[in-house]
Design a protein around this motif. Structure first.
Motif, PDB file in Angstrom:
ATOM      1  N   ARG A  40       0.853  -1.180   0.000  1.00  0.00           N
ATOM      2  CA  ARG A  40       0.000   0.000   0.000  1.00  0.00           C
ATOM      3  C   ARG A  40       0.893   1.235   0.000  1.00  0.00           C
ATOM      4  NH1 ARG A  40      -5.249   0.956   1.400  1.00  0.00           N
ATOM      5  NH2 ARG A  40      -5.446  -1.157   2.228  1.00  0.00           N
ATOM      6  N   TRP A  41       0.608   2.174  -0.904  1.00  0.00           N
ATOM      7  CA  TRP A  41       1.321   3.443  -0.941  1.00  0.00           C
ATOM      8  C   TRP A  41       0.355   4.504  -1.471  1.00  0.00           C
ATOM      9  CZ3 TRP A  41       1.084   0.018  -4.759  1.00  0.00           C
ATOM     10  CH2 TRP A  41       1.028   0.465  -6.067  1.00  0.00           C
ATOM     11  N   ALA A  42       0.480   5.724  -0.934  1.00  0.00           N
ATOM     12  CA  ALA A  42      -0.465   6.788  -1.298  1.00  0.00           C
ATOM     13  C   ALA A  42      -1.875   6.224  -1.146  1.00  0.00           C
ATOM     14  CB  ALA A  42      -0.170   7.316  -2.702  1.00  0.00           C
ATOM     15  N   ASP A  43      -2.678   6.266  -2.195  1.00  0.00           N
ATOM     16  CA  ASP A  43      -4.032   5.708  -2.113  1.00  0.00           C
ATOM     17  C   ASP A  43      -4.158   4.458  -2.974  1.00  0.00           C
ATOM     18  OD1 ASP A  43      -3.719   6.925  -4.537  1.00  0.00           O
ATOM     19  OD2 ASP A  43      -5.686   7.918  -4.547  1.00  0.00           O
ATOM     20  N   ARG A  44      -3.048   3.748  -3.198  1.00  0.00           N
ATOM     21  CA  ARG A  44      -3.053   2.588  -4.089  1.00  0.00           C
ATOM     22  C   ARG A  44      -2.610   1.334  -3.346  1.00  0.00           C
ATOM     23  NH1 ARG A  44       0.367   4.153  -9.276  1.00  0.00           N
ATOM     24  NH2 ARG A  44      -0.499   2.141  -9.941  1.00  0.00           N
ATOM     25  N   THR A  45      -3.048   0.176  -3.877  1.00  0.00           N
ATOM     26  CA  THR A  45      -2.614  -1.108  -3.336  1.00  0.00           C
ATOM     27  C   THR A  45      -2.237  -2.020  -4.496  1.00  0.00           C
ATOM     28  OG1 THR A  45      -4.857  -2.015  -3.331  1.00  0.00           O
ATOM     29  CG2 THR A  45      -4.078  -0.948  -1.294  1.00  0.00           C
ATOM     30  N   ARG A  46      -1.429  -3.024  -4.173  1.00  0.00           N
ATOM     31  CA  ARG A  46      -1.003  -3.995  -5.183  1.00  0.00           C
ATOM     32  C   ARG A  46      -0.716  -5.314  -4.490  1.00  0.00           C
ATOM     33  NH1 ARG A  46       4.109  -2.212  -8.471  1.00  0.00           N
ATOM     34  NH2 ARG A  46       2.525  -0.948  -9.548  1.00  0.00           N
ATOM     35  N   LEU A  47      -1.074  -6.407  -5.162  1.00  0.00           N
ATOM     36  CA  LEU A  47      -0.770  -7.756  -4.687  1.00  0.00           C
ATOM     37  C   LEU A  47       0.310  -8.333  -5.591  1.00  0.00           C
ATOM     38  CD1 LEU A  47      -1.665 -10.049  -2.685  1.00  0.00           C
ATOM     39  CD2 LEU A  47      -3.164 -10.868  -4.532  1.00  0.00           C
ATOM     40  N   VAL A  48       1.397  -8.857  -5.004  1.00  0.00           N
ATOM     41  CA  VAL A  48       2.493  -9.427  -5.782  1.00  0.00           C
ATOM     42  C   VAL A  48       2.878 -10.773  -5.199  1.00  0.00           C
ATOM     43  CG1 VAL A  48       3.372  -7.149  -6.449  1.00  0.00           C
ATOM     44  CG2 VAL A  48       4.301  -8.297  -4.421  1.00  0.00           C
ATOM     45  N   ALA A  49       3.630 -11.547  -5.986  1.00  0.00           N
ATOM     46  CA  ALA A  49       4.024 -12.879  -5.547  1.00  0.00           C
ATOM     47  C   ALA A  49       5.449 -12.930  -5.019  1.00  0.00           C
ATOM     48  CB  ALA A  49       3.875 -13.878  -6.697  1.00  0.00           C
ATOM     49  N   THR A  50       6.271 -11.925  -5.330  1.00  0.00           N
ATOM     50  CA  THR A  50       7.680 -11.945  -4.949  1.00  0.00           C
ATOM     51  C   THR A  50       7.994 -10.743  -4.057  1.00  0.00           C
ATOM     52  OG1 THR A  50       8.193 -10.790  -7.014  1.00  0.00           O
ATOM     53  CG2 THR A  50       8.422 -13.182  -7.010  1.00  0.00           C
ATOM     54  N   THR A 459      -5.243  -4.858 -16.749  1.00  0.00           N
ATOM     55  CA  THR A 459      -5.948  -5.595 -15.694  1.00  0.00           C
ATOM     56  C   THR A 459      -5.034  -6.667 -15.130  1.00  0.00           C
ATOM     57  OG1 THR A 459      -8.063  -5.250 -16.832  1.00  0.00           O
ATOM     58  CG2 THR A 459      -7.978  -6.970 -15.152  1.00  0.00           C
ATOM     59  N   ASP A 460      -4.895  -6.699 -13.816  1.00  0.00           N
ATOM     60  CA  ASP A 460      -4.037  -7.687 -13.175  1.00  0.00           C
ATOM     61  C   ASP A 460      -4.532  -9.095 -13.473  1.00  0.00           C
ATOM     62  OD1 ASP A 460      -2.495  -5.690 -12.106  1.00  0.00           O
ATOM     63  OD2 ASP A 460      -3.549  -5.654 -10.190  1.00  0.00           O
ATOM     64  N   ALA A 461      -3.583  -9.993 -13.736  1.00  0.00           N
ATOM     65  CA  ALA A 461      -3.923 -11.383 -14.030  1.00  0.00           C
ATOM     66  C   ALA A 461      -3.982 -12.201 -12.752  1.00  0.00           C
ATOM     67  CB  ALA A 461      -2.886 -11.979 -14.981  1.00  0.00           C
ATOM     68  N   MET A 462      -4.770 -13.270 -12.784  1.00  0.00           N
ATOM     69  CA  MET A 462      -4.822 -14.191 -11.661  1.00  0.00           C
ATOM     70  C   MET A 462      -3.677 -15.188 -11.738  1.00  0.00           C
ATOM     71  SD  MET A 462      -8.719 -15.231 -10.808  1.00  0.00           S
ATOM     72  CE  MET A 462      -8.952 -16.090 -12.356  1.00  0.00           C
ATOM     73  N   ASP A 502       2.821  -8.420 -17.052  1.00  0.00           N
ATOM     74  CA  ASP A 502       2.367  -7.264 -17.825  1.00  0.00           C
ATOM     75  C   ASP A 502       2.066  -6.049 -16.968  1.00  0.00           C
ATOM     76  OD1 ASP A 502       2.660  -8.396 -20.283  1.00  0.00           O
ATOM     77  OD2 ASP A 502       0.596  -9.049 -20.468  1.00  0.00           O
ATOM     78  N   THR A 503       1.544  -6.256 -15.767  1.00  0.00           N
ATOM     79  CA  THR A 503       1.093  -5.121 -14.961  1.00  0.00           C
ATOM     80  C   THR A 503       1.887  -4.929 -13.681  1.00  0.00           C
ATOM     81  OG1 THR A 503      -0.517  -6.445 -13.734  1.00  0.00           O
ATOM     82  CG2 THR A 503      -1.250  -5.446 -15.822  1.00  0.00           C
ATOM     83  N   GLY A 504       2.683  -5.918 -13.290  1.00  0.00           N
ATOM     84  CA  GLY A 504       3.412  -5.828 -12.033  1.00  0.00           C
ATOM     85  C   GLY A 504       2.612  -6.236 -10.828  1.00  0.00           C
ATOM     86  N   GLY A 505       1.322  -6.585 -11.004  1.00  0.00           N
ATOM     87  CA  GLY A 505       0.479  -6.969  -9.880  1.00  0.00           C
ATOM     88  C   GLY A 505      -0.416  -8.144 -10.219  1.00  0.00           C
ATOM     89  N   LEU A 506      -1.107  -8.668  -9.191  1.00  0.00           N
ATOM     90  CA  LEU A 506      -1.968  -9.834  -9.332  1.00  0.00           C
ATOM     91  C   LEU A 506      -3.391  -9.502  -8.913  1.00  0.00           C
ATOM     92  CD1 LEU A 506       0.202 -12.572  -7.585  1.00  0.00           C
ATOM     93  CD2 LEU A 506      -0.294 -12.452 -10.027  1.00  0.00           C
ATOM     94  N   GLU A 507      -4.357 -10.209  -9.513  1.00  0.00           N
ATOM     95  CA  GLU A 507      -5.694 -10.274  -8.932  1.00  0.00           C
ATOM     96  C   GLU A 507      -5.707 -11.456  -7.981  1.00  0.00           C
ATOM     97  OE1 GLU A 507     -10.386 -11.149 -10.020  1.00  0.00           O
ATOM     98  OE2 GLU A 507      -9.005 -10.591 -11.627  1.00  0.00           O
ATOM     99  N   GLY A 508      -6.110 -11.222  -6.732  1.00  0.00           N
ATOM    100  CA  GLY A 508      -6.142 -12.296  -5.750  1.00  0.00           C
ATOM    101  C   GLY A 508      -7.216 -13.323  -6.050  1.00  0.00           C
TER     102      GLY A 508
END
Length: 574
Positions: A40-50, A459-462, A502-508
């Motif tokens: 979480r940073w500023a008003d954004r969130t991201r889910l990553v695997a690494t 769009t984040d991939a699963m 592609d996006t740097g993040g995941l859909e949980g």
């Protein structure tokens, strides 16, 4: 019995936010029981695997608070770890790159059909191309669109070694070595467009004198070809810090009087006690996407030390050979050729061909047949040829009779021949390199290399699902045929590390269902809020009483936004 949740994962530790212009690269120590992380940073969130991610579109000089929580296979989250970072100027990694420095503000230095090209981009046409950059994207985007591709950037000017100490430095800022990806940095004593053979790290496949650096999931290492001076000692390598998809990292190769050293983000990660005998070499940057996945990689900077050279004023145009097969000298050639339009305004020209060696092939006898002319083709890298299966680049000069506005058109056939060429001797790439007549108009051709129209995913991939067949205690089975008794353990693995390219993040993932022969066999919820970033889930299936024959297993995965995906596998009872 379905797997059960354990305790939540540990809080991430040692969170670091490395600044760069307009971005922060955030890294941390992996947490026990975590299969991913929520940032979480500023008003954004991201889910990553690494345990590594890059935050873009930030304001230089503004302080950002970054919060990182570990997430397990069931969506359970840890307490947050925190760090503060301020985007802005980073240490000057560019200093000393006097031979060549390109920070790729756009793709002009790669457009080989325009004067001033500084790089040749090699890749399978239709699969590898320059991506159309989108707002906020950092670095030169290269699209690898067919799932098993390699893109190679070769500097047109050579690296020249200095007198003593650190003889030469070769640096690349890129995200190419993210999860499942691979970065190679080659110093080759000749202008070869490609070397080696895919992901194989066999020194026999490299031209003599080559120093290759590899960075991938295995780690970092130096692979040395023959024809180098070997000093006392042994090669070394450590597992570099994390590299998430889309996160830029600086990899440097230092050629010194005491051997070759490799650094990632300033930390030494590999070395080899070898010193080249050459005083100049060509720098190649090789980029591989995760196998079986279309991906976009970025090169945000590349260069090397030493004396600078003027950019050669060559132009390129691809040529289609009559056949990709390298022919034996006596073999009949197809009646297909090429137009000679690129030669009409040429002061000089040469054919450049990269082909794969077959067993028994004599590359020293290679020829390019152009109509009734047979042109001797020399290796771009002098010395003995590499082993069968390796790529080798040859060059054939075009005679004056074929230059200028008059002459035969079309030139038929156009083929490559070599004594002993057999099955597997295939042309990977062929083009004309032309030095135009001064003041002659530049021919209007299709942009070379091609730009790709594949839109960047937004769009984040699963995580991707795979199913492994295991015995009653979970050991993988050597075959998909099982006896119809006891039970089978199906190991469902949701892997997020390559899905976020592609996006740097995941859909949980909020859960998945397992269907056996069209009937629901198990349903496992993970988390409807945070979403799981992946994991491995053992699902027992009873075999006693099942009909003999083939059985179908389907896994249906549901994301937190309602996105769905499915994968199939099979086993047979007999």
């Amino acid at each position: 019995m379905l797997p059960e949740k354990g305790p939540p994962p540990d809080t991430p530790r040692d969170i670091r936010a490395r600044p760069a212009p307009g971005r922060l690269v955030v890294t941390w120590n992996a947490s026990e029981r975590a299969t991913g992380y929520r940032i979480r940073w500023a008003d954004r969130t991201r889910l990553v695997a690494t345990p590594d991610t890059q935050l873009d579109d930030l304001r230089d000089g503004e302080q950002y608070r970054v919060e990182v929580r570990a997430v397990d296979a069931y969506g359970q989250v840890s307490e947050p770890g925190r760090a503060v970072g301020t985007p802005g100027p980073e240490p000057r990694w560019q200093d000393g790159l006097t031979g060549l420095l390109d920070e790729f503000p756009d793709d002009r230095t790669l457009l080989a059909d325009r004067p001033g090209s500084r790089w040749h981009l090699s890749g399978y046409r239709g699969c590898v191309g320059l991506g159309r950059s989108v707002e906020g994207e950092v670095g030169l985007p290269i699209d690898l669109g067919c799932g098993a591709d390699e893109a190679v950037l070769r500097a047109r000017a050579p690296l020249r070694l200095g007198p003593d100490g650190v003889l030469g430095r070769f640096a690349v800022l890129t995200d190419a070595a993210g999860p499942g990806g691979r970065l190679t940095m080659d110093l080759v004593p000749g202008p070869a467009d490609r070397i080696g053979s895919g992901r194989r790290d066999d020194p026999a496949l490299l031209p003599a004198g080559t120093v290759r650096t590899v960075v991938d999931d295995v780690g970092a290492r130096v692979v040395a070809g023959s024809g180098l001076d070997v000093l006392p000692g042994a090669p070394s390598g450590v597992r570099p810090g994390p590299r998430g998809a889309g996160a830029l990292h600086l990899v440097e190769v230092l050629v010194t009087t005491g051997g070759v050293r490799v650094r990632q983000d300033g930390v030494e990660v590999a070395s080899a006690p070898v010193v080249p005998r050459w005083r100049e070499a060509y720098a190649l940057v090789g980029i591989h996407a995760p196998p079986g996945r279309r991906a976009r990689v970025h090169v945000a900077g590349a260069g090397f030390s030493g004396a600078a050279s003027a950019d050669p004023r060559v132009l390129e145009t691809p040529v289609n050979l009559s056949t990709r097969q390298v022919l034996d000298p006596a073999a009949e050639a197809p009646s297909v050729g090429t137009v000679r339009r690129p030669l009409a305004t040429a002061e000089s020209a040469r054919f450049v061909v990269t082909m794969v060696m077959s067993a028994g092939m004599d590359v020293a006898g290679a020829r390019v047949q152009v109509g009734t002319w047979t042109l001797p083709a020399r290796q771009a890298v002098p010395g003995p040829p590499p082993a069968p299966g390796a790529a080798v680049t040859v060059v054939a000069d075009v005679p004056p009779e074929l230059l200028g506005p008059s002459g035969p058109d079309p030139l038929t056939p156009l083929v490559v021949r070599a004594p002993g060429a057999g099955e597997g001797a295939l042309v990977q790439e062929s083009y004309l390199e032309v030095v135009p007549i001064p003041a002659a108009p530049t021919p209007m051709t299709t942009t070379q290399p091609a730009r790709t129209d594949r839109p960047r995913a937004t769009t984040d991939a699963m995580p991707t699902a795979t199913v492994t067949l295991g015995d009653s205690v979970g050991r993988p089975l050597p075959t998909t045929t099982v006896t119809p008794q006891g039970r089978l353990l199906l190991l469902v693995t949701l892997n997020g590390s390559t899905a976020q390219w592609d996006t740097g993040g995941l859909e949980g993932v909020q859960g998945f269902q397992l269907w056996l022969d069209g009937r629901l066999a198990a349903s496992l919820p993970t988390s409807t809020a945070t979403g799981a970033p992946g994991g491995t889930y053992p699902i027992p299936v009873g075999l006693t009483g099942r009909a003999r024959g083939e059985h179908t297993v389907e896994v249906r995965v549901v994301g937190t936004t309602g996105t769905t995906s499915s994968t199939l596998t099979h086993f047979t009872t007999e």
